[in-house]
Design an enzyme around this catalytic site. Sequence first.
Site, PDB file in Angstrom:
ATOM      1  N   LYS A   1       0.796  -1.093  -0.117  1.00 39.80           N
ATOM      2  CA  LYS A   1       0.150  -0.096  -0.030  1.00 39.80           C
ATOM      3  C   LYS A   1       0.799   1.206   0.047  1.00 39.80           C
ATOM      4  O   LYS A   1       0.763   2.200  -0.842  1.00 39.80           O
ATOM      5  CB  LYS A   1      -0.842  -0.009   1.282  1.00 39.80           C
ATOM      6  CG  LYS A   1      -2.085   1.045   1.370  1.00 39.80           C
ATOM      7  CD  LYS A   1      -2.884   0.903   2.260  1.00 39.80           C
ATOM      8  CE  LYS A   1      -3.558  -0.363   2.440  1.00 39.80           C
ATOM      9  NZ  LYS A   1      -4.848  -0.590   3.435  1.00 39.80           N
TER      10      LYS A   1
ATOM     11  N   ARG B   1      -2.959   2.905   8.651  1.00 40.32           N
ATOM     12  CA  ARG B   1      -3.193   1.724   8.251  1.00 40.32           C
ATOM     13  C   ARG B   1      -2.079   0.750   7.996  1.00 40.32           C
ATOM     14  O   ARG B   1      -1.105   1.260   7.761  1.00 40.32           O
ATOM     15  CB  ARG B   1      -3.769   1.858   6.677  1.00 40.32           C
ATOM     16  CG  ARG B   1      -5.106   2.518   6.531  1.00 40.32           C
ATOM     17  CD  ARG B   1      -5.313   2.694   4.940  1.00 40.32           C
ATOM     18  NE  ARG B   1      -6.658   3.021   4.610  1.00 40.32           N
ATOM     19  CZ  ARG B   1      -7.251   4.162   4.337  1.00 40.32           C
ATOM     20  NH1 ARG B   1      -6.310   5.042   4.164  1.00 40.32           N
ATOM     21  NH2 ARG B   1      -8.393   4.458   4.189  1.00 40.32           N
TER      22      ARG B   1
ATOM     23  N   GLY C   1      -5.887 -10.928   9.321  1.00 39.65           N
ATOM     24  CA  GLY C   1      -5.347 -10.893  10.609  1.00 39.65           C
ATOM     25  C   GLY C   1      -4.640  -9.788  10.915  1.00 39.65           C
ATOM     26  O   GLY C   1      -3.950  -9.489  12.245  1.00 39.65           O
TER      27      GLY C   1
ATOM     28  N   MET D   1      -3.716  -5.495  11.639  1.00 38.69           N
ATOM     29  CA  MET D   1      -4.748  -4.491  12.183  1.00 38.69           C
ATOM     30  C   MET D   1      -5.410  -3.884  11.164  1.00 38.69           C
ATOM     31  O   MET D   1      -4.950  -3.573  10.094  1.00 38.69           O
ATOM     32  CB  MET D   1      -3.993  -3.509  13.198  1.00 38.69           C
ATOM     33  CG  MET D   1      -4.903  -2.794  13.965  1.00 38.69           C
ATOM     34  SD  MET D   1      -4.004  -1.505  14.894  1.00 38.69           S
ATOM     35  CE  MET D   1      -4.202  -0.251  13.583  1.00 38.69           C
TER      36      MET D   1
ATOM     37  N   ARG E   1      -4.091  -0.586  -6.922  1.00 36.49           N
ATOM     38  CA  ARG E   1      -3.523  -1.931  -6.789  1.00 36.49           C
ATOM     39  C   ARG E   1      -4.023  -2.457  -7.959  1.00 36.49           C
ATOM     40  O   ARG E   1      -5.034  -2.117  -8.818  1.00 36.49           O
ATOM     41  CB  ARG E   1      -3.799  -2.860  -5.603  1.00 36.49           C
ATOM     42  CG  ARG E   1      -5.236  -3.121  -5.364  1.00 36.49           C
ATOM     43  CD  ARG E   1      -5.697  -3.499  -3.945  1.00 36.49           C
ATOM     44  NE  ARG E   1      -7.076  -3.638  -3.861  1.00 36.49           N
ATOM     45  CZ  ARG E   1      -7.688  -3.961  -2.855  1.00 36.49           C
ATOM     46  NH1 ARG E   1      -7.015  -4.399  -1.766  1.00 36.49           N
ATOM     47  NH2 ARG E   1      -8.792  -3.812  -2.494  1.00 36.49           N
TER      48      ARG E   1
ATOM     49  N   HIS F   1     -11.713 -33.586   2.495  1.00 31.25           N
ATOM     50  CA  HIS F   1     -12.154 -34.669   1.652  1.00 31.25           C
ATOM     51  C   HIS F   1     -12.957 -34.581   0.675  1.00 31.25           C
ATOM     52  O   HIS F   1     -12.619 -34.756  -0.526  1.00 31.25           O
ATOM     53  CB  HIS F   1     -12.895 -35.955   2.560  1.00 31.25           C
ATOM     54  CG  HIS F   1     -13.084 -37.095   1.756  1.00 31.25           C
ATOM     55  ND1 HIS F   1     -14.222 -37.334   0.895  1.00 31.25           N
ATOM     56  CD2 HIS F   1     -12.365 -38.184   1.289  1.00 31.25           C
ATOM     57  CE1 HIS F   1     -14.283 -38.348   0.434  1.00 31.25           C
ATOM     58  NE2 HIS F   1     -13.074 -38.875   0.644  1.00 31.25           N
TER      59      HIS F   1
ATOM     60  N   ARG G   1       0.596 -46.973 -28.882  1.00 34.70           N
ATOM     61  CA  ARG G   1       1.219 -48.091 -27.682  1.00 34.70           C
ATOM     62  C   ARG G   1       0.413 -49.471 -28.178  1.00 34.70           C
ATOM     63  O   ARG G   1      -0.867 -49.311 -28.177  1.00 34.70           O
ATOM     64  CB  ARG G   1       0.550 -47.623 -26.438  1.00 34.70           C
ATOM     65  CG  ARG G   1       1.404 -48.284 -25.475  1.00 34.70           C
ATOM     66  CD  ARG G   1       0.833 -47.923 -24.151  1.00 34.70           C
ATOM     67  NE  ARG G   1      -0.534 -47.997 -23.764  1.00 34.70           N
ATOM     68  CZ  ARG G   1      -1.333 -47.442 -22.381  1.00 34.70           C
ATOM     69  NH1 ARG G   1      -0.378 -46.684 -21.737  1.00 34.70           N
ATOM     70  NH2 ARG G   1      -2.564 -47.696 -22.614  1.00 34.70           N
TER      71      ARG G   1
ATOM     72  N   GLU H   1       7.831 -46.424 -17.445  1.00 34.35           N
ATOM     73  CA  GLU H   1       6.562 -46.272 -16.312  1.00 34.35           C
ATOM     74  C   GLU H   1       7.068 -47.297 -15.036  1.00 34.35           C
ATOM     75  O   GLU H   1       6.030 -47.522 -14.114  1.00 34.35           O
ATOM     76  CB  GLU H   1       5.354 -46.665 -17.055  1.00 34.35           C
ATOM     77  CG  GLU H   1       5.249 -47.897 -17.861  1.00 34.35           C
ATOM     78  CD  GLU H   1       3.793 -48.056 -18.526  1.00 34.35           C
ATOM     79  OE1 GLU H   1       2.954 -47.396 -18.128  1.00 34.35           O
ATOM     80  OE2 GLU H   1       3.809 -48.902 -19.535  1.00 34.35           O
TER      81      GLU H   1
ATOM     82  N   SER I   1       8.717 -42.150 -23.724  1.00 33.23           N
ATOM     83  CA  SER I   1       7.456 -41.508 -22.959  1.00 33.23           C
ATOM     84  C   SER I   1       7.385 -41.757 -21.522  1.00 33.23           C
ATOM     85  O   SER I   1       6.992 -43.073 -21.333  1.00 33.23           O
ATOM     86  CB  SER I   1       6.293 -41.718 -23.968  1.00 33.23           C
ATOM     87  OG  SER I   1       5.281 -41.113 -23.680  1.00 33.23           O
TER      88      SER I   1
ATOM     89  N   CYS J   1       3.366 -38.984 -21.338  1.00 28.77           N
ATOM     90  CA  CYS J   1       1.947 -39.135 -21.950  1.00 28.77           C
ATOM     91  C   CYS J   1       1.083 -39.552 -20.565  1.00 28.77           C
ATOM     92  O   CYS J   1      -0.138 -39.763 -20.900  1.00 28.77           O
ATOM     93  CB  CYS J   1       1.885 -40.017 -22.836  1.00 28.77           C
ATOM     94  SG  CYS J   1       2.471 -41.955 -22.348  1.00 28.77           S
TER      95      CYS J   1
ATOM     96  N   TYR K   1       8.386 -33.109 -25.408  1.00 23.53           N
ATOM     97  CA  TYR K   1       6.948 -32.713 -25.484  1.00 23.53           C
ATOM     98  C   TYR K   1       6.446 -33.175 -24.190  1.00 23.53           C
ATOM     99  O   TYR K   1       6.852 -34.030 -23.681  1.00 23.53           O
ATOM    100  CB  TYR K   1       6.158 -33.144 -26.748  1.00 23.53           C
ATOM    101  CG  TYR K   1       6.100 -34.734 -26.684  1.00 23.53           C
ATOM    102  CD1 TYR K   1       5.203 -35.242 -26.228  1.00 23.53           C
ATOM    103  CD2 TYR K   1       7.224 -35.462 -27.313  1.00 23.53           C
ATOM    104  CE1 TYR K   1       5.012 -36.910 -26.146  1.00 23.53           C
ATOM    105  CE2 TYR K   1       7.201 -36.764 -27.246  1.00 23.53           C
ATOM    106  CZ  TYR K   1       6.219 -37.650 -26.720  1.00 23.53           C
ATOM    107  OH  TYR K   1       5.862 -38.835 -26.476  1.00 23.53           O
TER     108      TYR K   1
END
Lengths: 911, 911
Positions: free
Chosen positions: B33, B103, B112, B114, B347, B470, B633, B778, B797, B865, B885
Amino acid sequence: MSKKWVYFFDEVAKAEEYVGGDWEKVRGLLGGKGANLAEMERIGVPVPPGYTVTTEACNAYLDAGETYPEGLNEQMLESLKTVETKTGKKFGDPQNPLLVSCRSGAKFSMPGMMDTVLNIGLNDETIKGMIALTGDERFVYDLYRRLIQMFGSVVMLAPGEDFEEVLTEARAKAGVETDTELNAEDWKAVAEEFKAIFKRHTGRDFPTDPYEQLNLATAAVFKSWFGKRAVDYRNAAGIAHDLGTAVNIQTMVFGNLGNDSATGVALTRNGTTGEHRIEGDYLMNAQGEDVVAGIRLTEDINKLKEEMPAAYGEFEQICQKLEKHYREMQDVEFTIEKNKLWMLQTRDGKRTAQAAVRIAVEMVEEGMITREEAVMRVTPAQIDFFLHPQFDREAVKAAKAKGDMLGSGLNVSPGAAFGVVALDADLAEKWAKEEGRDVIMVRPETRPDDVHGMLAAQGILTSRGGRTSHAALVARQFGKPAVVGMSALEIDLDKRQISVGGLVIKEGEWISIDGTEGELYTGKLPTEVPEFEDPELMKLLSWADEFRKLGVWANADYPADAQRALKYGAEGIGLCRTEHMFFEAERMPFVQKMIMTDNADERKEALDALLPFQREDFAGLFRVMDGLPVIIRLIDPPLNEFLPSESDLLRELCDLKLQLKDAGAPEEIDKLQKQIEDKELILKRVESLHETNPMLGMRGVRLAIHIPELTTMQVRAIFEAACTVAKEGVDVHPEIMIPLTSHVNELKVQQEVLEAEAKKVMEEQGIEPHYKFGTMIEIPRAAITCDQIAEYAQFISFGTNDLTQTTFGISRDDAEASFLIEYLEREILPENPFAVIDRDGVGFLMEMAVKKGRAVRPDMECGICGEHGGDPESIQLCHELDLTYVSCSPFRVPVARLAAAHAALRDKIKD
Amino acid sequence: MSKKWVYFFDEVAKAEEYVGGDWEKVRGLLGGKGANLAEMERIGVPVPPGYTVTTEACNAYLDAGETYPEGLNEQMLESLKTVETKTGKKFGDPQNPLLVSCRSGAKFSMPGMMDTVLNIGLNDETIKGMIALTGDERFVYDLYRRLIQMFGSVVMLAPGEDFEEVLTEARAKAGVETDTELNAEDWKAVAEEFKAIFKRHTGRDFPTDPYEQLNLATAAVFKSWFGKRAVDYRNAAGIAHDLGTAVNIQTMVFGNLGNDSATGVALTRNGTTGEHRIEGDYLMNAQGEDVVAGIRLTEDINKLKEEMPAAYGEFEQICQKLEKHYREMQDVEFTIEKNKLWMLQTRDGKRTAQAAVRIAVEMVEEGMITREEAVMRVTPAQIDFFLHPQFDREAVKAAKAKGDMLGSGLNVSPGAAFGVVALDADLAEKWAKEEGRDVIMVRPETRPDDVHGMLAAQGILTSRGGRTSHAALVARQFGKPAVVGMSALEIDLDKRQISVGGLVIKEGEWISIDGTEGELYTGKLPTEVPEFEDPELMKLLSWADEFRKLGVWANADYPADAQRALKYGAEGIGLCRTEHMFFEAERMPFVQKMIMTDNADERKEALDALLPFQREDFAGLFRVMDGLPVIIRLIDPPLNEFLPSESDLLRELCDLKLQLKDAGAPEEIDKLQKQIEDKELILKRVESLHETNPMLGMRGVRLAIHIPELTTMQVRAIFEAACTVAKEGVDVHPEIMIPLTSHVNELKVQQEVLEAEAKKVMEEQGIEPHYKFGTMIEIPRAAITCDQIAEYAQFISFGTNDLTQTTFGISRDDAEASFLIEYLEREILPENPFAVIDRDGVGFLMEMAVKKGRAVRPDMECGICGEHGGDPESIQLCHELDLTYVSCSPFRVPVARLAAAHAALRDKIKD
C-alpha cells in the site's frame, strides 16, 4: 626368428618368462593339461617325454585360414628329435619306433574338443619293430587297429558305427563274446578292414607316414576349437572364443605289457568323506581307457601296495608331492610300464560338500594352506548341502551295486527325494494332498499349469529341458529336488509308465532322485539330513566369522525360530513379522472382530485381548536374544488377508441358498437363514476392504496411520515385554520397524504416535530399555529419498522382496507362476530377481539409499531382511554396499556367514 | 545518525536508492500500500499527504521487545510536521486540526493484520475546530465516535459487541431504524458512552492526546504482525515471518462533506469481460466504507461523469495514467472532497479468466506490454476456465438481483453445475444412475464411503471443511464443481432439507453451485461452456507457442479425438491406447474369443477378424495427423479386463442355479443347464487369468511376449494403415511404443519380432514410411536403466501414472478412494502425486532417465503421456528436464501450451 610355438615339458620356466610369471597365463598358453604336465616335469615327477603346441599356435593356425604358422613345423620336428633322444626311440623307425599320443588341452576343459588319438607312429612297417620288441603280436595289432579307428573317426570324421560293425562281425566270425578273446590274426584282419572303411569315407589311404599322422591330428585339434558343441558351450559358459586350445604330444607308455605293468586313476584324498587317504582304482596289465570304460572290474588302489610295493611307494610320495605343490587335493592318472611309474595327468580333484569342508580344514591343520584359503575353497552351495536331505551314503553304494541306479540327467535343484511316480500334475496333487503320499512328479517337460503338482510333489523328474527349463526354474524356486533333461528316460502317458533302458516303472511305483548329483534310482532310498554340527564345518564357519565384515542376523517370528537362528550363528533378529502371530487359531477371532467392527469400543476390546498374546511373543524373543538386537516390524499386510476370500464367500453363500431351497423343517430354514445373514455381513466387509492391487494398497504404515490403535497396541506390547524382561536382568535391544514407508512424513507422523506410547509404557514400568526406531526401505521412493528418511529413522532395512516387486513392477505372487518363469527360460532376465538381487535396478536403489542415508546419519544401521539376505551373490552386493548386516531364514545363516566371509576376502585379494 | 525509518510519500526515490532500485524491494520496505501511494505521488497523482513507517521499523520494534527504535519517534514527528505544512492544518490544533488515518500495509496483503483506524487526531478539543470548519456537528460527532469505536476495538481489543449494543440502544431511544437517522446529539451521547466502554475495558481513559493516539495505533499495527491469524496464514502460504509490516499515516479526506463530495471504487477496465472501459461504483456525500459495506445502494461510475464531469474527467485521466504507469489494470479507491479528487489506493485489479485474456492481449495491442508479459499474466487455471461449464452471465446477474444467490463458501473445484439436492451418497447415486437426474450432493462433510455418490453427482456442496477437506480433494480429483465449508448452510437430515438464512430447500429441489466463485444459488441456472475459439485467447496461445520450447501433443485414441486435439493446437499424438479400440461392441466378441481359446488357429482367426478394425482406426488417425507424429502404444492391460469379473460371474451362476431348482419344463431345464455350462467355462478362464495384483501382472510387454500373435497383428495393422495412407499422399509418422518395459531385454526381444513384421508389411506394400520404435518409461527400473534401454529405443515416453504407482507403491484405484485422500487431508503428502508430479521421487527418476538415455542417444525423443502432461506444475518440471513434448488430453492442450510458455519465459527471466 619365428615365434616359439612349441614348449617341451621341461620348458615351463621359459613359458612363465614369456607370459610374465603368472600361472593362470601359463595355463592360458599351454592349456590346463599341458601346463600341469610341464609343472610335474619341473618338480621331478616322472612324466613320459613330450611337448605342448601352444594355444597361440592354434589361434595363428585358425587366423591364417588353417595353415601352420611360420616355424611351427620346424619346431615340432625339433621337439620330436628331443623326444627321440630322451626315449632312445625314433619316430617311424621300423626297428625301435617311437609312438606318441595327441591330446587337446584348452585352458578350461570343455565338451566338443577333439578326443585323444593314441599310438601315432604305427604303420605297416613300424608294427613289425613293435612286435619284435614286445613279442606280442596280438597287442601290437590291437594298438594298430585302435590308431586307425581313432584316426578315422576322430580326425577324419568317418562314422564310428562302421568300425563298430566290423568288430561285431569279427567277434561273430571268431565265435567269441568279447574283444579280449580276439587273437592276433583277428586284429590283423580288423585293421585291414578298418583301412578299407577309412578309404571309403575319406577317399584316401590311411596315412602311413607317421609325420603326416601327427600333422593331421594336430590340425584336427586346432579345428575342433570352432566345432559347434565347443562354441555353444563357450557361449553358454561365458568363455572367450579367442583362447584357443593347446595340443599335447606325448610318448606312449603301456600299462598292458604284462604283469609288471598297470594303469590307474586316483584321488589324493577321499572325494566323498575328505579323509586323508589315497582313493583310487587300477588294473594290472591294462590300458588307461580300460579303467575308465569299465570293461574290466577294477581293483582298489590299496591292493597295488601289495602287488607292486615299490611302484606304489613311489606313487604315494608323488601324490604327497603333488598335493604339497598344488596345495590342493589332486586327481591323477598313472601307468606303470614294466615296473616304471609314469604320471600322465594331474588336476584338482572333485569332491562332495562334506569332503570339501574336511579337506579345507585339515589342510589348514597340516599347515598346507591358510584359513583364508580354506574359507574361500568351500562354496556357499556346499554349505547349503548340509541343510538339505541327502540319500544315505551306504544305501546309495548298495543301490549302485545292485544296478538300481537307472541313469542321470541334469542336477538342477539340490537335495534327495523319494516318491511314487505321478505322471501329471493333478494326480500328483491329489495323491500328495488327499492321500498323503510322497510323490515324484515325472513329465517330459513342465508348463505353467503343472506348478500345482510340482508344489505338491517331493521332487521333479523330466526327460527334456535344460538348466533354465521351466521345471528347473520352478524346482529351484520352491526348493524341490529335481533332475531334468534325462534323455534316456522314456515316458509313456498311454500306458502310464516310465522306462529307462528297458526297465519299466509303473505310475504309482517308487523311485528316488538325487537333485544334487542328477541321479535316478528305482525304489525308495532312505534320506537323511547331514549332520549340521559337523566339527569341521563348525571350525570353518568360525574362521569365516573372523573374516567377514557383514553381520549375519536371522528372520524369526517365534522364540523357537530365534533359538535355531542362534544355534546357526545369528547375531540378531533382523525381522520379526508381528502379523504372523495374528494367524494363530486362538487369536484369529479377536483379529476378525477388530476388522469387522466399526465401533471404536469394540475395536479396542479386541485389541486389548490381543495385547497379552503379542507381549508374550515378544518377551520370549527378547529372552532368547539376550544382549542382541531384535527388530520388530509393525503390522504389514492388508486387513483382508485375515478374512475369507470374496469368491469363497460367494460360493458358500450360493451353497447355503441352494440348501435353503430344499429345506423343509422351520428350524432348518431358520438356521440356514441365520447362516446366510452372517456370511453376507462378512461378505459386505470383505467387499468394502477389497482392493484391486492389495500389494500397493492399504497396508504397512498406511494401515497403521489409518488405525493408530492397532500399532499403539503393538508398541505397548513390545515395550511392556521389553521392560518386563529387562527387569528380569535380560539385556534387551528392541528396534521398532515401520513397513512400506514411501514418504518421510509417514515416518514423522508414526514416530510421534509410537514414541508417545513407548514413553508412556516406560514411565508406567519405571525402566527405560534402549531402543531404536527405523523403517523398511521397500518402495523405490523411500530409497530415492533416504536422506529425508534418515532424519527420522535410526536404522533402515531393505525389504528386497517388495523393493524388487515395485522396482520391476512385478507382482511376485502372479509372476512366478507365469511370465517370470517364461522370462528366465527365454533368458530375457538373466536371473530370477526374487532369488538374486538385480544389481542394475534394485541394487542401484539400495546403493543410493545407503549413500544418501549415511550422508545425513553416518552411523545409520543398514540391513537387509528380504529373502535375498540368504543368497550368496546378493550377500556379495550387500558387502559392497557396506551394509551393517544381512538377515535371512535361520536355515540360511550358515550359508550367509560363509558368503559374507567370501565377500570380505575378495576385497583382500583385490587389494 | 539513526536509520531512516520513515518515508514521506514523495520520497520513493530515496527508498529506491536505499534498497538498490528494485521495485519488489521497495514494496518490501514500504509495504504494498505504501509503495503504491508513494508511486502515485511520484507520478503526480493527487494523494492526501502522508508517510510510511517502514517494515524495518516494525522488525526493529518487535526485535527490541516492543520498543520504538532510536530515531523513529523523531522521524514520525518530523513527517507529521511536513504533512502539517502541506495541508496547512495542525495535528491537535483546536482551530484547524489535522486528522489522519493509520493503516497497516505489508508486502503481501494477509488476514489478521490490524484494521484501519480513521480520524486520528480528534478529541474533545479538536472536534470543536472541525465543527467550526465543516459547520456539520452531526458529521463531526459521527467521526469522533467512529474513532473511539475503532480505537477501542482495533487498537485496544475491547469487544466490538459492546459498542454495537450502545448503537442499538441509541437507535431504539431515538426511535429510528438506521444510523443515518441519528442526529448530532445522539452521536454526542454515543461518543460519551463509547468512552465509558473504552475505560471499562482498558482501565484507562480514551487518549485525548493525538500523538498518543497515533503512537498507540502505530504500535498496534506492528504487534498485529505476530497475531495468530497472520502467523497461521503466513505458515500456510509460505510467507516469511521476517518481512514485517509497514504503517501508513495519511491525511484524512472526506467524501461526505456535501453534494460536492463523493467516494468510490473502480477498476480501470471491466473485470468480467476485460472491456477497456472504467467500471465502478460510487456514492455522493458518503465515506469510503459506506460503498464497501453496501449500506446504501451505489451508483454506476458512469453516472459520475454526468454529476461531476470535471472530477470524473480528471479521474479518467488518472486511471489511464496509473494503467500506463503500472502497465496493468488497476483497482482504485478515490474520494472527492468538495470537488477535489484524491486517490486513496491503487493496486492491480482482480478479473475473470476471460477478462484476464482480453486485457493481456489488448494491452499488447495498445503497446503497453510485451507479448511475453501478456503470456505470463494469464494463468493456466484461467485457460482451464474456458474449458469448464460456467453459468450464463446474464442469468447470474438476474439471479443475484432476485436474491437467488444464497451465499458463498470456498471455491475448491471450478466449474458450474445444477442439480436436485441429494443428502446422501446412496440417494445421489440412485437418482443419477437409475433415474438420470442431475444431482448436487449436499453433506455436512464427506467421507470415503461417500465417493460413489460424489462420482454420480454433478457437483458437491458441504457446510464444513476447507481446501484440503475430503470433499475438496475428491471433487478436484474427479473434476466435479464443488463449494465447501459454507458455514451458513444448515443441513437437516431428519427433515431432509437444507436452509440458508431461513430459506428452506427440500431434498429433490433444484440448486446451482458455482465452484469457480464458490457460490450457491437456489433454482436451476443455465450453464454454458465458454467459447474456446475466443479470438483473444487464440492470439494469446499463438504467442505462447512462439515462446515455449516443449512440444504439446495430445493423447487420442480415435480420429475424432485427434481432430479436437489439432483444433486445440496439438502437434502430435503422444499416446494412442490401442486397447480402447477393443472395447467397442462389434469387436468385443472377437477379443473374448481370442482370450477364451487355447487353440492357436482359433486365436489367429479372432485376431484376423480384429485386424481390419485396428487398421481403419490407425488409418483415420494418420489422415488427421498428416505430417505429425502419432505414437501408438501396443496393448497394455491384462486380458481379464476384457472378461466379466469373477464375483459377477459367481453371482450370476448362483442365480441360474437357484432358477434351475425352480424350473419345471424340460426345455427350460436344458436352457438353464446350457447357460450354467457356458458361464462356468468363462469362470474357469477368468480364474485362470486371475491375478492378485493385476497392475503388476501379465500386461504390457509381458503380455506381448507371451502372446506374440497379438502384437504382431497390431504392428501389421499399423503398417498396413501407414502404407495405405502414405500412398494416398499423406505424410505419416508412426511411432510404435512398447508399454511396461522394466528390462532392456524385453525391448530387444519385442523389437526383433515387431521389426520383422513391419518389414514384411512394407515389402508387401512396396512403400517404406519412416517410423520409430520406443518404449514407455513407467517402471522405476526402466528409468534407472534408461542408458541400456536407449540402445534400442529411439524414443521414450514417461507414463507417469504408472510410474507414480510403482515409485510410491500405491495403487491408484485403491488409494484415491482411501488412504491417499486421508494423507492429503492430514498433509502427510503435500500434493496428490497423481495430479502433480512428485519431484523428489518420480521427478528424480525422470531426470535420471533423460540424462542416462540421452548420454547414449543424444537425440532421443523424450515425452510424457501420463495425466500429469496437462498439469502446469508438472509441465514446468518437464521443461526443466528438457523433455521434447508433453502429451495430455485434448482438452488440456491449451493449458499445456500456456504452461509450457510460462516455463520457458521463467528461464528468460532468470537469465
